[in-house]
Design a protein around this motif. Structure first.
Motif, PDB file in Angstrom:
ATOM      1  N   ALA A 164       0.787 -11.976  -1.415  1.00  0.00           N
ATOM      2  CA  ALA A 164       1.984 -11.164  -1.622  1.00  0.00           C
ATOM      3  C   ALA A 164       1.939  -9.959  -0.691  1.00  0.00           C
ATOM      4  O   ALA A 164       0.880  -9.595  -0.165  1.00  0.00           O
ATOM      5  CB  ALA A 164       2.054 -10.704  -3.084  1.00  0.00           C
ATOM      6  N   PRO A 165       3.077  -9.287  -0.475  1.00  0.00           N
ATOM      7  CA  PRO A 165       3.082  -8.060   0.330  1.00  0.00           C
ATOM      8  C   PRO A 165       2.125  -7.025  -0.251  1.00  0.00           C
ATOM      9  O   PRO A 165       1.900  -6.974  -1.471  1.00  0.00           O
ATOM     10  CB  PRO A 165       4.535  -7.593   0.256  1.00  0.00           C
ATOM     11  CG  PRO A 165       5.310  -8.837  -0.042  1.00  0.00           C
ATOM     12  CD  PRO A 165       4.428  -9.666  -0.918  1.00  0.00           C
ATOM     13  N   ALA A 166       1.560  -6.208   0.629  1.00  0.00           N
ATOM     14  CA  ALA A 166       0.607  -5.190   0.194  1.00  0.00           C
ATOM     15  C   ALA A 166       1.009  -3.844   0.767  1.00  0.00           C
ATOM     16  O   ALA A 166       1.483  -3.752   1.900  1.00  0.00           O
ATOM     17  CB  ALA A 166      -0.804  -5.563   0.641  1.00  0.00           C
ATOM     18  N   GLU A 167       0.812  -2.793  -0.020  1.00  0.00           N
ATOM     19  CA  GLU A 167       1.045  -1.440   0.454  1.00  0.00           C
ATOM     20  C   GLU A 167      -0.282  -0.845   0.882  1.00  0.00           C
ATOM     21  O   GLU A 167      -1.264  -0.844   0.137  1.00  0.00           O
ATOM     22  CB  GLU A 167       1.665  -0.586  -0.651  1.00  0.00           C
ATOM     23  CG  GLU A 167       1.979   0.837  -0.194  1.00  0.00           C
ATOM     24  CD  GLU A 167       2.689   1.636  -1.268  1.00  0.00           C
ATOM     25  OE1 GLU A 167       3.903   1.400  -1.469  1.00  0.00           O
ATOM     26  OE2 GLU A 167       2.022   2.483  -1.907  1.00  0.00           O
ATOM     27  N   VAL A 168      -0.323  -0.337   2.121  1.00  0.00           N
ATOM     28  CA  VAL A 168      -1.545   0.260   2.640  1.00  0.00           C
ATOM     29  C   VAL A 168      -1.202   1.601   3.266  1.00  0.00           C
ATOM     30  O   VAL A 168      -0.048   1.857   3.635  1.00  0.00           O
ATOM     31  CB  VAL A 168      -2.223  -0.648   3.690  1.00  0.00           C
ATOM     32  CG1 VAL A 168      -2.597  -2.000   3.096  1.00  0.00           C
ATOM     33  CG2 VAL A 168      -1.342  -0.826   4.910  1.00  0.00           C
TER      34      VAL A 168
END
Length: 778
Positions: free
Chosen positions: A265-269
C-alpha cells in the motif's frame, strides 16, 4: 558428404514442410541468443583508455613522470571466459614487459620489442572457464615504461577487462601499482617478492598469488587509480565533487535514484537532509520540494512524501551558486516504514552502496526537462557539451558494455542472420520473429550516437564498436541494409542517424579507385591492403539499393550498378562465368580461386539490385546480362547431391551450406521475377539444392552445418579447401539458409499458381508475407 545422418536431418522430420524447417532454425537461434540488454559499468577515467584497436594504453611514464630505471609497475585485471581455451592477445612495449595469466608466466618481451614501441607482439593466453587474472609487469627503462595491450581479434573480439579488487567489483578497467623496487614475480613464476614486505613467494615459501591482494583495505600495496575522495572534496558537496567545483554560477546538474516502496500500500515517509545550492526535488516527475524564493536554496529540509507501492524515479535538480561554493545534497535514511528505501535507478555495476547517478553540467538553454532525465540510452546536452551519467567516485563515469555473444551486436554476418529471421517472420506471420530482429537492431541504433561519443571520449567504445569506428564496408553495409528493411515498417530510435552515417561513409569516406570502384586500401591486417574482394559487393550494394528507396536519390542506385560492372572487369572468369575471390592491386592479378561464399554474395546482391532497379534504368540491361551469365556458370557446378562446394570448381572440397543457399535464393528469384529466359533447369536446381541442403546440412534441432567460417584470402586453393574450415551454426550461414527456404516456398507457390513472373523493379513490397508501404519511410 553428409554432415548429418539422413534420419536425423530436418528433411526426414518435417516431411517436406519448409515452414517447419524455418521454424526449427529460427527457434534454435533465438533460444541460444535471448534478448538481453547491455551491461552498465562504472569506468574510472583516471585509469587506462583503449585505442581504436581496443588495446589499453598503459603509459606509466605519463602516469608517474620520469621513473628511475629498473623499477617495476604492475597492472592487474580479470577476464571472464565461457569455456577453457586460448585467447589471442597483442602488445606493443614501451619497455620490458612480462605477462602472467592466473599466476602463470605466458609472455616476455625481447630486446626488439623493448625498443620498438610501434611493433606488435602477439601471443595466446591459456584461459580457464570462469575468471582469469591477468597481470602485466612493466620495467622502467630509458625507452619508457608500459605498453599497449589488448585483444588479438580487433573486430571479432574487442575485449574489455574488469577491475579485480573487491572494492571495485563490477567496474571496467585495470588497477595498477605504484613503482616497486622489488619484483613480485621472480625469474621463475614461483619466485616472488612484494616491495617493502616479507618475501611472499621466494623459494621454499608458498607461491605468490595475485588474488591475495584483492582486498585493497589493509593491503601492502596501494592500487591506482584513486577510488575515494579526499576530505576537501567530500566537504564541497555531491554536485561540486562529481560535476565540478569550479562551475560558474547558474550551471545546472541532476541526480537520479529510485524510491522503492516494497509494501502493498502507499506509505508516508519523511525525507530529511541538507541542500547546498538552489535545489528542487521531484518524485515520479512531480515537484515535491522547491526552495523558498527568498533566503536561497541551502539549508536543512524535512519533506513529507506519499510513496505509492512500487519503484519511482526521484530526481534532484541543483543549481550552482558559483566557484568554491558548496553544491549538492545529503539525505538521511528515509524516515517511515522499513519497506521504503533508496535503490539504484538502473543496474550499474561498480557503483558501490551509493544509489545516485549524476548528470551535468548544463546551461539553462541545454538542460533536459525533468521528465527526460531518467533514461540510460541517450546522451544529454548539445555539441561539445554533451554528457552522460557519472557516479560519486573520482572520475567515475557510467558506460554501457555489450557482453552478449550475439544479441545486440553489430557486425556483417548478423546483418544477413537478422534479415533471414525478419523475412521468416513475415513469411510465416510470426510477429515474435519480426520483433526479435527489430529489437536486436533497435538495441544497436538506440545507442548509436552514444557509441560514437563514447569512442571519442574513451578510444574504444563498449558497444557498437563497428558502427562507432567504421573503417571498412564490413562494418556497416550488411547490417545497415537489414536495418533499412526494418525502418520500412517501424520506428527505430537512432535508425535514420545510423543510415545517414553509413551512406556518408560508403559514398565519401570508403576508399575508391579512380574509376569509383570500392576497394580495400587499408585495414587492421596488411593482407587487406590494396585489394578488391567480391564479398564487398554484398557489403555495399544492398545498402545502396535500400538507401535509394529511402531517399529517392538515384545516384545511390547507379553507384550500386557501377560497382558490379567495375568488379566484373577485375574478377570475372569468362571461361567459367564465375568470379575470382580477390584481386590484389600489388600483383596486378586476381587470386584465381572461385570461393563459394564470395560468389554467393555476388549473385545474392545482384538480385537485390535487380529487384530495386526500375525497368528503364540505363544500367539495367548490363546488370541483367551479368546476372544471367553468372547463373549459367553456377548452374554447371551443382553436384549430384544438389550442393555447391567451398571451392566451386573442386568437387573434393567440402560442400558448403551458405553458398548453396545463396544460389538457391538467387535462382528462385530469377524464375519468379522472369529474369531467366530458360527457367526450367533453374527450377530443378532449386529443388535439388534445397533437398540436398535440408537432408545433409540441417539437423532435426535446427542446427546448421557446413558453413565456412570468416575468411581471409590466398592465391592457393588449398587455403580455402584445407585451412578455411566450416563451423556449426555460424552466423555467416543461418540467415541465408532461412532466405533460401523462403524463396523455395515462394517459388513453389508461384509455379502452382501458373501466374506470370512477379513484379519486382521499383516495388516497395516484399513478395509474399506482409506488405510494406512507401509511406512508412516518412
Amino acid at each position: 558428404m553428409a554432415y548429418v545422418e539422413e534420419h536425423e536431418s530436418i528433411a526426414a522430420r518435417t516431411a517436406g514442410r519448409t515452414e517447419d524447417m524455418l521454424t526449427a532454425v529460427v527457434n534454435r537461434y533465438i533460444g541460444a541468443n535471448p534478448k538481453l540488454p547491455p551491461v552498465y559499468r562504472v569506468f574510472n577515467r583516471g585509469g587506462f583508455l583503449r585505442d581504436a584497436e581496443y588495446r589499453y594504453d598503459m603509459n606509466l611514464a605519463e602516469k608517474f613522470g620520469e621513473l628511475e630505471d629498473g623499477l617495476f609497475v604492475y597492472a592487474w585485471a580479470k577476464l571472464w571466459a565461457e569455456q577453457e581455451g586460448e585467447q589471442p592477445l597483442r602488445i606493443s612495449c614501451y619497455g620490458p614487459v612480462r605477462a602472467f595469466v592466473n599466476d602463470a608466466w605466458v609472455f616476455q618481451s625481447n630486446q626488439r620489442d623493448d625498443v620498438l614501441p610501434d611493433q606488435t607482439a602477439e601471443f595466446k593466453a591459456p584461459l580457464r572457464r570462469g575468471w582469469n587474472h591477468v597481470v602485466l609487469e612493466f620495467t622502467s627503462a630509458a625507452t619508457g615504461c608500459g605498453g599497449r595491450f589488448g585483444t588479438g581479434l580487433i573486430k571479432a573480439a574487442p575485449l574489455h577487462f574488469l577491475a579485480p579488487t573487491k572494492e571495485r567489483e563490477g567496474q571496467e578497467g585495470w588497477v595498477y601499482s605504484e613503482p616497486q623496487a622489488v619484483r613480485w614475480y621472480g625469474l621463475k613464476p614461483a619466485e616472488a617478492e612484494l616491495s617493502g614486505g616479507e618475501p611472499m613467494g621466494a623459494p621454499g615459501r608458498e607461491a605468490f598469488r595475485i588474488e591475495s591482494l584483492a582486498q585493497e583495505s589493509g593491503a601492502p600495496v596501494r592500487w591506482l587509480p584513486d577510488r575515494t575522495w579526499d576530505a576537501e572534496a567530500v566537504q564541497r558537496g555531491r554536485f561540486a565533487r562529481v560535476i565540478g567545483g569550479e562551475t560558474e554560477p547558474g550551471k545546472l546538474a541532476f541526480a537520479w535514484a529510485k524510491l522503492e516502496n516494497r509494501g502493498a500500500a502507499p506509505a508516508e515517509v519523511t525525507l530529511k537532509g541538507r541542500l547546498a545550492g538552489h535545489t528542487a526535488l521531484y518524485l515520479g516527475g512531480r515537484l515535491v520540494y522547491e526552495p523558498p524564493a527568498e533566503g536561497g536554496g541551502s539549508g536543512e529540509i524535512a519533506v513529507v512524501l506519499q510513496v505509492p507501492a512500487g519503484s519511482h524515479d526521484f530526481v534532484v535538480r541543483g543549481q550552482s551558486e558559483g566557484e568554491g561554493a558548496p553544491w549538492g545534497f545529503d539525505f538521511e535514511p528515509v524516515s517511515g516504514p522499513e519497506e521504503v528505501r533508496w535503490v539504484q535507478p538502473s543496474p550499474v555495476l561498480g557503483m558501490g552502496e551509493d544509489p545516485w547517478l549524476y548528470l551535468g553540467p548544463f546551461d539553462r538553454e541545454t538542460e533536459p526537462s525533468v521528465s527526460e532525465v531518467p533514461v540510460m540510452e541517450t546522451l544529454f546536452g548539445e555539441g561539445e557539451e554533451r554528457v552522460y551519467w557519472r557516479v560519486d567516485q573520482p572520475r567515475g563515469w557510467v558506460r554501457p558494455y555489450l557482453e552478449n555473444p550475439l544479441f545486440g551486436r553489430w557486425n556483417y554476418p548478423l546483418g544477413v542472420t537478422l534479415y533471414g529471421i525478419l523475412q521468416t517472420g513475415k513469411e510465416l506471420g510470426r510477429a515474435d520473429y519480426i520483433d526479435y530482429a527489430a529489437d536486436h537492431i533497435g538495441q544497436c541504433t538506440r545507442l548509436g550516437e552514444y557509441s560514437e561519443w563514447d569512442a571519442q571520449q574513451y578510444g574504444g567504445p563498449g558497444t557498437n564498436h563497428q558502427l562507432a569506428l567504421i573503417d571498412s564496408l564490413d562494418d556497416c553495409g550488411s547490417f545497415g541494409a537489414t536495418m533499412l528493411r526494418v525502418l520500412r515498417e517501424r520506428e527505430l530510435p537512432g535508425g535514420r542517424w545510423a543510415a545517414d552515417r553509413i551512406a556518408e561513409y560508403i559514398t565519401r569516406e570508403q576508399d575508391r579507385l579512380p574509376n569509383g570502384m570500392l576497394y580495400r586500401r587499408r585495414g587492421h591486417s596488411q593482407l587487406m591492403h590494396g585489394t578488391v574482394w567480391c564479398d564487398d559487393l554484398y557489403m555495399s550494394t544492398p545498402f545502396l539499393c535500400r538507401y535509394y528507396e529511402l531517399t529517392g536519390d538515384e545516384d545511390y542506385l547507379t553507384d550500386a550498378a557501377n560497382q558490379f560492372l567495375r568488379y566484373k572487369e577485375l574478377l570475372f572468369m569468362p571461361e567459367r562465368r564465375i568470379m575470382h575471390h580477390v584481386y590484389n592491386l600489388r600483383f596486378g592479378k586476381p587470386n584465381t580461386v572461385p570461393w563459394g561464399r564470395g560468389n554467393g554474395w555476388v549473385l545474392f546482391s545482384l538480385t537485390e539490385l535487380l529487384e530495386t532497379m526500375p525497368e528503364g534504368h540505363a544500367k539495367r540491361g548490363e546488370i541483367l546480362s551479368f546476372y544471367r551469365e553468372l547463373c549459367s556458370g553456377y548452374l554447371a557446378l551443382q553436384d549430384e547431391n544438389g550442393l555447391w562446394h567451398q571451392v566451386l570448381t573442386d568437387p573434393q572440397s567440402y560442400p558448403e551450406a551458405s553458398c548453396t543457399s545463396m544460389f538457391i535464393y538467387a535462382f528462385a528469384r530469377g524464375v519468379r521475377f522472369g529474369w531467366l529466359t530458360d527457367p526450367a533447369p533453374y527450377v530443378q536446381a532449386v529443388r535439388r539444392g534445397f533437398d540436398g541442403l535440408t537432408r545433409t546440412c540441417i539437423d532435426k534441432r535446427g542446427n546448421v552445418y557446413g558453413v565456412c567460417r570468416g575468411s581471409g584470402y590466398s592465391y592457393s586453393a588449398l587455403y580455402y579447401k584445407e585451412r578455411l574450415s566450416w563451423l556449426l551454426n555460424d552466423t555467416h550461414g543461418i540467415g541465408i539458409v532461412l532466405l533460401a527456404g523462403i524463396e523455395t516456398l515462394r517459388l513453389q507457390a508461384h509455379l502452382a499458381s501458373g501466374t506470370q513472373p512477379a513484379a519486382a523493379a521499383g516495388s516497395f513490397r516484399d513478395r509474399g508475407g506482409v506488405g510494406l508501404s512507401r509511406a512508412s519511410f516518412a
